[in-house]
Design a protein around this motif. Structure first.
Motif, short mmCIF file in Angstrom:
data_model
loop_
_atom_site.label_atom_id
_atom_site.label_comp_id
_atom_site.label_asym_id
_atom_site.label_seq_id
_atom_site.Cartn_x
_atom_site.Cartn_y
_atom_site.Cartn_z
N ILE A 1 14.11 21.49 1.15
CA ILE A 1 14.77 22.85 0.44
C ILE A 1 14.28 22.97 -0.66
CG2 ILE A 1 17.30 22.57 -0.95
CD1 ILE A 1 17.67 19.89 0.65
N PHE B 1 17.50 26.11 3.35
CA PHE B 1 17.54 25.27 3.64
C PHE B 1 15.85 25.13 4.98
CE2 PHE B 1 21.26 24.84 1.87
CZ PHE B 1 21.24 23.43 1.27
N VAL C 1 22.95 21.33 8.17
CA VAL C 1 23.77 21.57 6.61
C VAL C 1 24.77 22.07 7.12
CG1 VAL C 1 23.44 22.95 5.08
CG2 VAL C 1 21.29 22.27 5.40
N LEU D 1 30.05 22.83 2.66
CA LEU D 1 29.78 23.16 1.32
C LEU D 1 29.82 24.58 0.93
CD1 LEU D 1 25.95 22.60 1.60
CD2 LEU D 1 27.29 21.71 0.33
N ILE E 1 25.21 18.14 -1.76
CA ILE E 1 23.68 18.51 -0.73
C ILE E 1 22.87 16.91 -0.30
CG2 ILE E 1 21.38 19.74 0.40
CD1 ILE E 1 22.70 22.29 -1.72
#
Length: 290
Positions: A204, A235, A241, A246, A275
């Motif tokens: 990341i 990412f 993810v 998010l 995250i």
């Protein structure tokens, strides 16, 4: 890779803001009751501040070779040994480099620009958190990156990085603006050779981008505030993810590419915790079942 003793490495240039990530981790560890061993990359510099100044006075032609970005000016054998040892059995040795802002250690009698003696890491820690210049380094001789279960890059736009470094080194570390600018210029070849490639190995990247004019970073100016910036979060494995989550949790966030999330600068800490917390939990859960 998941190990019995995971390693999280936060890598970035001097003045990039890696301490912001360390602080976010500290809050997370406290909340989740995680025992972490903290190691700062400056601890593996080869020379004290006085030794560096002496080298430059007596051998000015070595200026680039003693850049803290360069492998020659760091004890990378010891850093790699620490990572290897911790990944294997949760042990290792480390030390501290004393900065002017380390008020507590200065009050204890440590001199700024020197190192504490080497000592063993605390026993019984859940993971190792490294913050410094070389967490993702790979050269013909070294492969530090191979030991990181989670590798995080902190890479603000270059002008912002320089503004932050000038501000910190003049206000907290007592350097003149001219001296800091000279250091930035002399380190550039090593920055390109050793620092930049690490950001292609990270899992990341967090990149803060100012929304105010920073065209000439070498003029005296305030560091752009969090609210005067955006943060680009890239990412490596976008499939891992939960972007809808998010986007719903971070107000005014959006995606610019399938692997890239943009968040307001003032919500950078929130984004980091949202995250990184599940990733740390996954590393520790894997450890528990080994």
């Amino acid at each position: 890779m998941s190990r019995e003793y995971p390693i999280v490495a936060v890598t970035g240039s001097s003045g990039a803001g890696t301490t912001t990530v360390k602080d976010a981790f500290a809050r997370m560890f406290h909340r989740e009751q995680i025992e972490a061993a903290f190691v700062h990359g400056d601890s593996f510099h080869r020379y004290s501040r006085e030794e560096m100044h002496k080298i430059l006075r007596e051998q000015p032609e070595r200026k680039r070779q003693v850049s803290h970005f360069a492998v020659e000016a760091n004890m990378l054998d010891e850093l790699e040994q620490l990572f290897s040892s911790y990944a294997e059995n949760g042990t290792g040795v480390y030390r501290h480099y004393i900065h002017a802002e380390d008020k507590e250690m200065v009050e204890q009698g440590h001199r700024v620009g020197t190192f504490t003696p080497w000592q063993a890491l605390p026993e019984g820690t859940d993971l190792l958190l490294y913050e410094g210049l070389h967490g993702g380094l790979v050269t013909d001789r070294y492969n530090i990156a191979q030991y990181a279960d989670l590798l995080i890059g902190i890479a603000p736009t270059i002008n912002l990085e320089w503004i932050q470094k000038i501000d910190r080194d003049t206000k907290l570390r007592g350097y003149s603006q001219e001296a800091v600018i000279d250091t930035i210029q002399s380190r550039m070849p090593d920055y390109i050779k050793y620092i930049l490639p690490q950001f292609s190995r990270t899992h990341i990247n967090f990149q803060r981008i100012p929304t105010v004019d920073t065209s000439n970073p070498f003029t005296l100016q305030d560091v752009p505030s969090s609210d005067e910036s955006l943060v680009v979060i890239r990412f490596k494995n976008r499939g891992s993810v939960d972007f809808p989550f998010l986007l719903s949790m971070i107000k005014d966030s959006f995606m610019s590419r399938p692997d890239t999330l943009i968040v307001p600068g003032g919500r950078m800490s929130l984004a980091m915790e949202l995250i990184l917390t599940p990733r740390i939990e996954a590393l520790l859960e894997s450890r528990r079942f080994r």
